[in-house]
Design a protein around this motif. Sequence first.
Motif, mmCIF file in Angstrom:
data_model
loop_
_atom_site.group_PDB
_atom_site.id
_atom_site.type_symbol
_atom_site.label_atom_id
_atom_site.label_comp_id
_atom_site.label_asym_id
_atom_site.label_seq_id
_atom_site.Cartn_x
_atom_site.Cartn_y
_atom_site.Cartn_z
ATOM 1 N N VAL A 83 0.777 -1.137 0.038
ATOM 2 C CA VAL A 83 -0.029 -0.202 0.010
ATOM 3 C C VAL A 83 0.771 1.326 0.124
ATOM 4 O O VAL A 83 0.712 2.324 -0.880
ATOM 5 C CB VAL A 83 -0.902 0.103 1.087
ATOM 6 N N ALA A 84 1.899 1.267 0.919
ATOM 7 C CA ALA A 84 2.748 2.371 0.889
ATOM 8 C C ALA A 84 3.332 2.757 -0.384
ATOM 9 O O ALA A 84 3.545 3.930 -0.867
ATOM 10 C CB ALA A 84 3.865 2.108 1.970
ATOM 11 N N TYR A 86 2.547 1.599 -3.436
ATOM 12 C CA TYR A 86 1.453 1.873 -4.572
ATOM 13 C C TYR A 86 0.831 3.412 -4.362
ATOM 14 O O TYR A 86 0.725 4.147 -5.260
ATOM 15 C CB TYR A 86 0.488 1.441 -4.528
ATOM 16 N N ALA A 87 0.697 3.737 -2.826
ATOM 17 C CA ALA A 87 0.340 5.000 -2.660
ATOM 18 C C ALA A 87 1.272 6.205 -3.091
ATOM 19 O O ALA A 87 0.776 7.367 -3.741
ATOM 20 C CB ALA A 87 0.100 5.456 -1.355
ATOM 21 N N GLU A 88 2.623 5.907 -3.135
ATOM 22 C CA GLU A 88 3.640 6.764 -3.759
ATOM 23 C C GLU A 88 3.436 7.005 -5.204
ATOM 24 O O GLU A 88 3.401 8.196 -5.586
ATOM 25 C CB GLU A 88 4.747 6.381 -3.212
ATOM 26 N N LEU A 90 0.583 6.577 -7.255
ATOM 27 C CA LEU A 90 -0.623 7.119 -7.433
ATOM 28 C C LEU A 90 -0.520 8.512 -7.158
ATOM 29 O O LEU A 90 -1.272 9.329 -7.945
ATOM 30 C CB LEU A 90 -1.687 6.055 -6.595
ATOM 31 N N GLY A 91 -0.198 8.747 -5.637
ATOM 32 C CA GLY A 91 -0.080 10.001 -5.493
ATOM 33 C C GLY A 91 0.699 10.994 -6.425
ATOM 34 O O GLY A 91 0.505 12.325 -6.658
ATOM 35 N N GLN A 117 -7.507 -0.148 0.891
ATOM 36 C CA GLN A 117 -6.680 0.680 2.042
ATOM 37 C C GLN A 117 -5.997 1.933 1.216
ATOM 38 O O GLN A 117 -5.763 2.974 1.801
ATOM 39 C CB GLN A 117 -5.533 -0.135 2.597
ATOM 40 N N LEU A 118 -5.552 1.687 -0.147
ATOM 41 C CA LEU A 118 -5.030 2.792 -0.904
ATOM 42 C C LEU A 118 -6.529 4.086 -0.804
ATOM 43 O O LEU A 118 -5.984 5.305 -0.617
ATOM 44 C CB LEU A 118 -5.007 2.634 -2.146
ATOM 45 N N ARG A 121 -6.370 6.484 2.167
ATOM 46 C CA ARG A 121 -5.422 7.258 2.065
ATOM 47 C C ARG A 121 -5.396 8.411 1.020
ATOM 48 O O ARG A 121 -4.953 9.514 1.268
ATOM 49 C CB ARG A 121 -4.049 6.531 1.649
ATOM 50 N N LEU A 122 -5.793 8.066 -0.088
ATOM 51 C CA LEU A 122 -5.877 8.928 -1.306
ATOM 52 C C LEU A 122 -7.201 9.198 -1.803
ATOM 53 O O LEU A 122 -8.316 8.351 -1.620
ATOM 54 C CB LEU A 122 -5.011 8.258 -2.575
#
Length: 239
Positions: A83-84, A86-88, A90-91, A117-118, A121-122
């Motif tokens: 998740v961490a 992929y979040a980077e 996508l963000g 979960q993403l 966060r986003l």
Amino acid sequence: MKVRIVGIGMGPQHVTPEAAAALRSADYVVAASKGDDDGLLAARREVAAAYGLEVVAVADPERDRADPADYPGAVADWHAARVAAYAEVLGSRGGTAAFLVWGDPSLYDSTIRIVEQLADRLPLTYDVIAGISAPQLLAARHRIVLHPVGQPVHVTTARRLPEAVATGQRNIAVMLTGALDLAGLEDWSIWWGANLGTPSEALVAGTVREVLPEIEAARVRAKAAAGWVMDVYLLRAAP
């Protein structure tokens, strides 16, 4: 920002019209990379290329695969690391990202859980496009029905096969396999397949006692041909 979770079956030939439309709507693909010789990443690249999509490969975090005592905890830690990562991506990129899921997203795959979960966060929305699952293709290749008339089929993983047998299951589809530990099931029938839908596809059927050596040899050949092996099998107790 949008994420499209797209089931791609076992490769380009299994991309449905619905999945194709979803891919045409995407800006790029996000995919885990397990190294330079990652055959599954190569398959995803092949699918993405057909739709002119860039693949953003993300190094897959390490996971404890030695059957730890706290298996759910080990998987949760692995998911959190994914998740961490992929979040980077996508963000920083935004737009519409596609995750290409081998088989179908509903069956022994965690992409939906990770994207949930993403979404916490986003600011993103997501949808899911179904794909052809490994048990479906196994049944088609062997020209069988997955269950006897009016009976259930129990779907589980290889590590939980002993539990399924101990609780009385008599017709079992097994996924996420490793070493074939079928002790005590020698009289059961097995329909086995590896790398289904690919050039290294292998199929074996018979009683466990008769065909286990053939399966083990075919598994080695499939891995040598493709650089990876993903197998699935149906076990059915003798009447």
